[in-house]
Every structure is written in structure tokens, then in C-alpha cells.
Design a protein around this motif. Structure first.
Motif, short mmCIF file in Angstrom:
data_model
loop_
_atom_site.label_atom_id
_atom_site.label_comp_id
_atom_site.label_asym_id
_atom_site.label_seq_id
_atom_site.Cartn_x
_atom_site.Cartn_y
_atom_site.Cartn_z
N UNK A 85 0.87 -1.18 0.00
CA UNK A 85 0.00 0.00 0.00
C UNK A 85 0.91 1.23 0.00
N UNK A 86 0.60 2.20 -0.83
CA UNK A 86 1.45 3.40 -0.91
C UNK A 86 1.48 4.16 0.42
N UNK A 87 0.34 4.26 1.07
CA UNK A 87 0.28 4.95 2.36
C UNK A 87 -0.59 4.12 3.29
N UNK A 88 0.00 3.65 4.38
CA UNK A 88 -0.69 2.74 5.29
C UNK A 88 -1.62 3.50 6.25
N UNK B 8 -8.72 12.97 2.11
CA UNK B 8 -8.78 11.87 3.07
C UNK B 8 -10.15 11.67 3.68
N UNK B 9 -11.16 12.43 3.25
CA UNK B 9 -12.49 12.26 3.82
C UNK B 9 -13.31 11.25 3.02
N UNK B 10 -12.63 10.41 2.24
CA UNK B 10 -13.28 9.41 1.38
C UNK B 10 -13.22 8.02 1.96
N UNK C 24 -4.88 7.60 1.19
CA UNK C 24 -3.93 8.44 0.47
C UNK C 24 -4.71 9.32 -0.51
N UNK C 25 -4.54 10.64 -0.45
CA UNK C 25 -5.28 11.50 -1.37
C UNK C 25 -4.86 11.36 -2.83
#
Length: 774
Positions: free
Chosen positions: A162-165, A680-682, A686-687
Motif C-alpha cells: 500500500x502506498x500509504x498505510x 482523506x475524507x473518502x 492516500x489523497x
């Protein structure tokens, strides 16, 4: 903003076991951002109590100042980003920080944004060797929050795919997410902490305060477990339009369908050109022309056309690695003549004979999912298989497409072909309703035969040809364009694309290859890496080296003349041809390397263009989609002399003049092949490459970007990447887990983004051409 936070900057020599870097008296305005993380302050070592101490705050294209308050001083940075591509501030100690004995720790800091627009901030911690640990964050408009840069801990030691955990610390900081570089810098010699604003249209202002080394009181040991629910959503967060049942999903879908009545914009022609504008020569296909000082596409009927669309509308990138695999003897391996990259094939399911051999290869990956179906069940149809990945926790294995499974649920059918047909119909309706004029690159070829919507075709030149390294071969080394095998493979590739397109007038043009590392500006060694690396090779094994050898012999005739110009000492042209290491760069060397790089690019584009002229003479050659980090003036010049439209992937907030001044020099139509933003509200982690503060902010940034391209006389289109959010646990290819879709994993559109696109598209042609006389 009232109660401006204060700043006292602390630097230390020796080991910082309990260290304050920059101290202030800022108190968070909201209790939910108070951290329970351990912040133990050592004695004060340096105060910013007067202007003289600001020498340790270095700025580039920015201004720095102190803000006084009753508690101390705060550092205010005014980024001159409207007129400069990059604006930077770096906090640099007089002596390197030593953070080598901190255990699990990070840097916590307060950042205040008093302005009306969010700030996408690039963050970099560098050691004395120049190795950088890079992160990114969106600072919301009119906000003051406390952020965290994790520099040492278990999460930095593992590859999750994952690019951003997920954030593993049990505290209320806003994490600054990992971006690129090196996760492990030399913590005994930390040289700087930097913040950069780049590619924006306006000046930005931020206030930095209370920068402190912190340690967590507790870590979430289960932060990677049970992350994904059965719809592919974040199981641990609530967010707008989160789906909790199939009935809810179906109801949302039915409500949307009722609102997708055909939205025929009055100023659109059959092929989405500007029907209310001038009618130029009609060729029956898309072409380019400069009209009243602005480059433009022209549609098949002769109307001016601007291509605003969405790229990557396909199932191929919707699957994620599950952590399971099969006996390799059951898996059909790639063949030497394959033309389609693994990334573009689709699900590519493991054969039924392989299913009984299924076994777990990564418990870390498999435990991320709260649900995976049985292979024999209807939902099992959405499993796939990857024979290779670019980067990830494991190098091959089973995948699952939650997006495709959600389409089956949404359309209430287990017939994949029927669900995908309904998906294509809905997608076309959306494009029309949202006002887009075309698709972008990487569109499922099943759209081609629908003959309903303008699109771009694409191809990859894959084969057993020789290559040349650029030193930064992120996706792959560069093909050797002087190798006859490359020409053969280019012909085969374009012929396949031609067969798919079938001479359709709905095909605007063709992109071939993508984001190759042609060279990186900044240093001679990176800009001219292709010729430098080619010079090391023997001409007998490298057609490119053979060409460069002939080029230099033609220019200098004798090896003595060459040696004098290059200030080098080679025995003969045979020594040149057999390979040598180049270490010094005088004016003659730089000029010749520039010529070599240009010739390399020119040969590449000429070979591909010959294939286009042979098999697709009626369609535009759209180039290679240069990445802004991987192109040089030599390559842009070579491309501009051959291709019909020069394409660029540019992940910034706008088309800012400071970066794009070279467009005046080459005077060629340009198109944006990729851009995006996310938030990040999704529920995602990671945006994306450009960060927005919210879904509403995504729409704002979208409009600013596209309008900046519409206003530029060279651009003929912009293509957003991509239609669908990345999988929460990362796409199978390389772990991208970005909130960059117009729709979520449950195929629900992001309303603020859609509304912004509608508004832009409604005014597109009037904004670009309306002031011109027909």
C-alpha cells in the motif's frame, strides 16, 4: 485568525533523547487535535527572540518573518508561489541533529494556514548525505492543526503493498503521509527539515510552531487487520455515501440513473466540437490547427475541439493483491510476443484447475480483508491473477476486484458481460451529463466499437529489443530506438491498435508508451544520463552507442580533436567505441551530450511515427505523455518535430506559467495526459499525488487546473487520472491507493467534483474561444 501561535526554535548538539526542536505556546483551538503522545521537552537551547536568529530558517522564493506575541515568537513564511514554480523553506541547524537513539519517534508540529485556500505542502527531512525522507499533506484553509512526521517505527520497516498505510499511532495528530525517497535516513546526522509549495497559481502563507520530537504512548498492533469490508471500503471509518447494504447500493444507483437524462449541451457538435463557433475545414477525422493564435484540435466535421476528459476508464486497474497464490504449474505464463502489459490485461483469472492448490503467501495481506468470497460462488467471478507486479508486498498472486463485484451487486446480475455493458452505458451517460468532450487515455477497447464518444487509443511497445538506462528507470529502461527489433515491435504494436480502432473517426489520436525516464533536470549526470550510460557500452552490443560513435567521428574526424574538445585522453576511436566512463563536463561535452540526447529522442519518435503513418495515417500521434520529472529540452524538441501533439503528465495544482515557458519555444499543441487530486475524507488512506483538504476542495482545485489549461493558447486538452478510485489496499500493479476517482469503489460519484466539472465543461468553449470572432 486570532491568537496567532508562537514559535521558539531550539537546536541541539548531541543526542536528543527528549528534545524540543522549535518551542512555542500554541494551544489547539479544538480538543480533538490534542495528542496524548509523549512530548518531553529538554532545556531551551536557542530562542528566536530577534531577527538575527532567523539565519537558520533558509527560504527560496519566499519571505520569512517573526510574529510576536505575549508568549514568544512564531515564524511566518510567505511563499512567493504565484510567480515561482517552487517556493521553499528549510529549518537548518548550525550542527546536525542526532536522533539516532530515539526508538519509535516522529516530529510533531503545528501549522497554521490563515488564507482562504488550502495548501498542498511537500515535506522533506534530509540527512547530511543528501538522502531525503519525503512526505505530503494538505493544510486546510483557515486552519490550525498539529501534524506528525513518523521517522522511526514498525510501520517504516515493512512493505505492505500500500502506498500509504493506516496510521498506527494511537493519538490525534494528522499524519503527514509517506510520499517517496528513503524511509530510513541517517538519523544521527539530520541536516534539515524542509517544506515546499510548487505548481500553484497564488501566493501561500503558513505559520510554523512548536516543532517537537515525540514518541507514541501506544501503537495499534491491529492497524492493518480487518481494514476492508465486503464492498471494498474502509471498515474502520465512516464517510459520506459509505455503503452498508446491497439494498442501499441499489437505491443510490437507481436514484442516479433517474438524474442522468441526456444532457445535450447546445454548443456541442456530433463529435463534441464547438458547434456555435467557426466551421473550419472538415477532414472526416480529428486534426490540429492554430486558430487565431491558439492551438486547437478540430473535430471530423471541422469544429474547434478541446479534449476535456477522464482517463483510465477500465477494469484493469481495479483489482488488489489478496495474499494468496496457486501452484505455478497451473498458471499460464507470459509469452515473448505479448503486446499488452500485465497492468492492462484485466482480471486474468487463475484457471479452475488451479483453485484446489490455493495457499496463503502473505498473512499480512490476507488479514486486511474482512471478507473474500468462495471461488465457486457468484462473487468469486471477480477474482483475478497477476503474474508480476511492479512493486508490492509479494511479487505475484491472486487479486480481487471489489469494484467489479459492486457492479454485479448494483445491477443485480451475476452475468459479468451484462454488468459491464450496463456499466459502459452508464459511463457514457455520465460523460454526457457531466459535460466532458471525450475520454482520455487507457479506455477499455470495448468503448471503441460503441461509436458514441470521442476517445484516445493507446499502445505499449514491448519486445526483446535492446535498452539504454537513464539511471532512473522507474517503470523500465528506455528502448534502444536504433535497434531494428524496436522498429519491428513498434510496427506490430501500432498495427494492433489500428485493428482495434478500425479507422474510426471517433478516435482522436493515439498515445504510445508512457512516463519513460528520458532524463531529469538539475544536474548534467541526470539530464544526460541516456548518452552517458550509452557511452559506457560497446558499439557491437548497443546500436545507440554505434550511432553516437559515428556522430562524434563525423564531427571531429580525429580522436585528437575529440580529446582536445572533451579534455579527455582516449587512445583511438576504437577506445571510444568499446566504452568509457565520462566524469567531467566542459562546454563541448555538454553540447555533444545534448546533441546525442536529441538524436536519441528523434530516432524514437521517428520510428513510432513511421508506424503511425503506415497503419493509422488518419489519426493523430499524441506522443509519449512526458512526466514533468522525466523530460528534458532535447526530448521536447525532438518530439515537437515529429508528433502531432506533445503530451505531458503534470501533477500540480495548475498550469503555472513559470514552469511552462518552454511552450513558446517549441510552439506545438500540447495536451495534459494526467492530473488529479484527492482527499482523506473518502475513507481512503492516500489523497493521491496532489492533496486537497476535502471533497469540496477537490472540486475547487479541479476547476482551477482545467481553467488554467483552457486559458493557455498551447493546450488542446486535459485528461483527469482516473475514473475510479484506487483500491483501498492498493492496486495490484504498485500499491497506489489514491482517492483520485470521479467515482468510488462502489461506483458512486463524488458530487462536489462532478459539480465542479459540470460548471467547467458548461463554459469550456465560450471561455477558450468565445471572445474570438468566427
Amino acid at each position: 485568525m486570532s491568537n496567532l501561535s508562537t514559535l521558539q526554535m531550539l537546536f541541539t548538539t548531541g543526542v536528543l533523547t527528549t528534545s524540543l526542536l522549535f518551542a512555542g505556546c500554541h494551544q489547539p483551538s479544538a480538543p480533538d487535535i490534542v495528542s496524548e503522545t509523549k512530548e518531553i521537552r529538554s532545556k531551551l537551547l536557542l530562542n528566536f527572540d530577534d531577527e538575527a536568529t532567523l539565519h537558520q530558517v533558509n527560504v527560496h522564493n519566499a519571505n520569512k518573518s517573526l510574529l510576536a506575541s505575549e508568549h514568544g515568537q512564531a515564524v511566518k513564511i510567505e511563499f512567493a508561489s504565484a510567480s515561482n514554480h517552487e517556493s521553499v523553506v528549510e529549518f537548518v541547524p548550525d550542527e546536525h541533529w542526532d536522533w539516532s537513539n530515539q526508538g519509535n519517534f516522529g516530529i510533531a508540529l503545528n501549522i497554521e494556514n490563515p488564507e482562504l485556500s488550502s495548501v498542498h505542502l511537500y515535506v522533506s527531512v534530509k540527512d547530511s548525505h543528501g538522502v531525503a525522507h519525503n512526505r505530503s499533506v494538505a493544510i486546510p484553509a483557515q486552519s490550525s492543526q498539529r501534524y506528525l512526521i513518523e521517522l522511526s517505527g514498525p510501520d517504516l520497516e515493512i512493505e505492505t503493498g500500500i502506498r500509504s498505510n493506516p496510521f498506527s499511532w494511537k493519538d490525534n495528530y494528522q499524519p503527514i503521509i509517506w510520499r517517496y525517497g528513503n524511509k530510513h535516513i541517517d538519523l544521527s546526522k539530520v541536516a534539515s527539515l524542509g517544506f515546499k509549495v510548487t505548481g500553484v497559481a497564488e501566493n501561500k502563507t503558513l505559520i510554523f510552531d512548536d516543532i517537537t520530537l515525540v514518541q507514541p504512548n501506544a501503537m495499534d498492533e491491529n492497524y492493518l487487520i480487518g481494514l476492508v469490508d465486503k464492498f471494498g471500503q474502509n471498515a474502520k471509518q465512516e464517510f459520506t455515501n459509505k455503503v452498508h447494504s446491497v439494498d442501499q447500493l441499489v437505491a443510490i444507483a437507481e436514484q442516479e440513473q433517474s438524474s442522468l437524462a441526456s444532457n445535450d449541451i447546445a454548443d456541442r457538435s456530433k463529435f463534441n466540437g464547438w458547434k456555435l463557433g467557426p466551421k473550419l475545414q472538415a477532414s472526416g477525422y480529428y486534426r490540429v490547427e492554430k486558430y487565431q493564435g491558439k492551438w486547437s484540435l478540430v473535430d471530423p466535421e471541422g469544429y474547434l475541439f478541446f479534449s476535456n476528459g477522464i482517463a483510465n476508464v477500465r477494469m484493469a486497474n481495479t483489482s488488489t493483491i489478496t495474499g494468496y497464490d496457486f501452484d505455478a504449474t497451473y498458471i499460464k505464463q507470459r509469452q515473448p510476443g505479448d503486446l499488452t502489459p500485465e497492468d492492462s490485461i484485466g482480471l486474468n483469472r487463475a484457471p479452475k484447475d488451479a483453485w484446489p492448490s490455493r495457499y496463503e503467501t502473505s498473512k499480512m495481506r490476507s488479514q486486511m480483508f474482512t471478507w473474500l468470497p468462495e471461488y465457486e460462488s457468484p462473487m468469486g467471478q471477480h477474482f483475478g491473477y497477476r503474474r508480476e507486479v511492479h512493486t508490492g508486498a509479494i511479487d505475484k498472486g491472486e487479486t480481487y476486484s471489489f469494484y467489479q463485484a459492486n457492479l454485479a451487486r448494483k445491477y443485480q446480475t451475476n452475468n459479468i458481460q451484462l454488468a459491464e455493458q450496463k456499466w459502459r452505458d452508464t459511463t457514457i451517460k455520465r460523460m454526457q451529463s457531466w459535460g466532458f468532450t471525450s475520454f482520455g487515455n487507457w479506455i477499455d477497447p470495448s468503448f471503441y466499437s460503441m461509436q458514441q464518444y470521442p476517445y484516445f487509443a493507446n499502445g505499449w511497445i514491448i519486445g526483446d529489443f535492446k535498452t539504454v538506462s537513464s539511471g532512473n528507470d522507474y517503470w523500465s529502461p528506455l528502448p534502444d530506438p536504433f535497434d531494428p527489433v524496436f522498429k519491428e515491435r513498434a510496427m506490430v504494436t501500432v498495427q494492433q491498435v489500428a485493428d482495434e480502432v478500425n479507422d474510426s473517426p471517433w478516435c482522436v489520436g493515439v498515445f504510445i508508451d508512457n512516463e519513460k525516464s528520458w532524463g531529469q533536470m538539475g544536474k548534467y549526470k541526470s539530464q544526460f544520463a541516456i548518452p552517458i550510460n550509452a557511452l559506457r557500452l560497446d558499439r557491437k552490443s548497443s546500436p545507440t552507442k554505434a550511432h553516437f560513435s559515428a556522430l562524434m567521428q563525423q564531427k571531429y574526424s580525429t580522436i585528437e580533436a575529440f580529446n582536445q574538445a572533451w579534455e579527455i585522453n582516449l587512445d583511438s576511436w576504437d577506445s571510444f567505441a568499446s566504452g568509457f566512463e565520462l566524469r567531467e563536463f566542459n562546454e563541448s561535452v555538454v553540447a555533444d551530450l545534448s546533441t546525442m540526447l536529441y538524436e536519441f529522442g528523434l530516432q524514437y519518435f521517428t520510428v513510432v511515427n513511421q508506424a503511425m503513418e503506415t497503419f493509422m495515417p488518419n489519426h493523430l500521434y499524441m506522443g509519449v505523455r512526458f512526466a514533468d520529472w522525466g523530460m528534458t529540452p532535447e526530448l521536447r524538441k525532438a518530439a515537437s518535430e515529429v508528433v502531432d501533439v506533445v503530451s505531458y503528465n503534470y501533477y500540480k495544482e495548475v498550469i503555472n506559467d513559470d514552469f511552462w515557458r518552454f511552450l513558446d519555444e517549441i510552439d506545438k499543441p500540447a495536451i495534459i495526459g494526467e492530473f488529479h487530486n484527492g482527499a482523506l475524507d473518502s475513507g481512503l488512506l492516500n489523497p493521491g499525488l496532489i492533496h486537497a483538504a476535502s471533497q469540496q476542495d477537490r472540486g475547487k482545485k479541479y476547476a482551477e487546473y482545467v481553467n488554467s489549461a483552457i486559458d493557455n493558447p498551447y493546450f488542446v486538452g486535459t485528461h483527469w487520472f482516473q475514473y475510479i478510485d484506487s483500491p483501498l489496499t492498493g492496486r495490484a500493479l504498485d500499491g497506489e491507493n489514491y482517492n483520485v476517482g470521479f467515482v468510488s469503489v462502489t461506483d458512486i460519484p463524488y458530487t462536489p467534483l462532478v459539480d465542479a466539472a459540470r460548471q467547467v465543461n458548461r463554459n469550456l468553449y465560450q471561455r477558450r474561444y468565445g471572445h474570438n470572432e468566427p
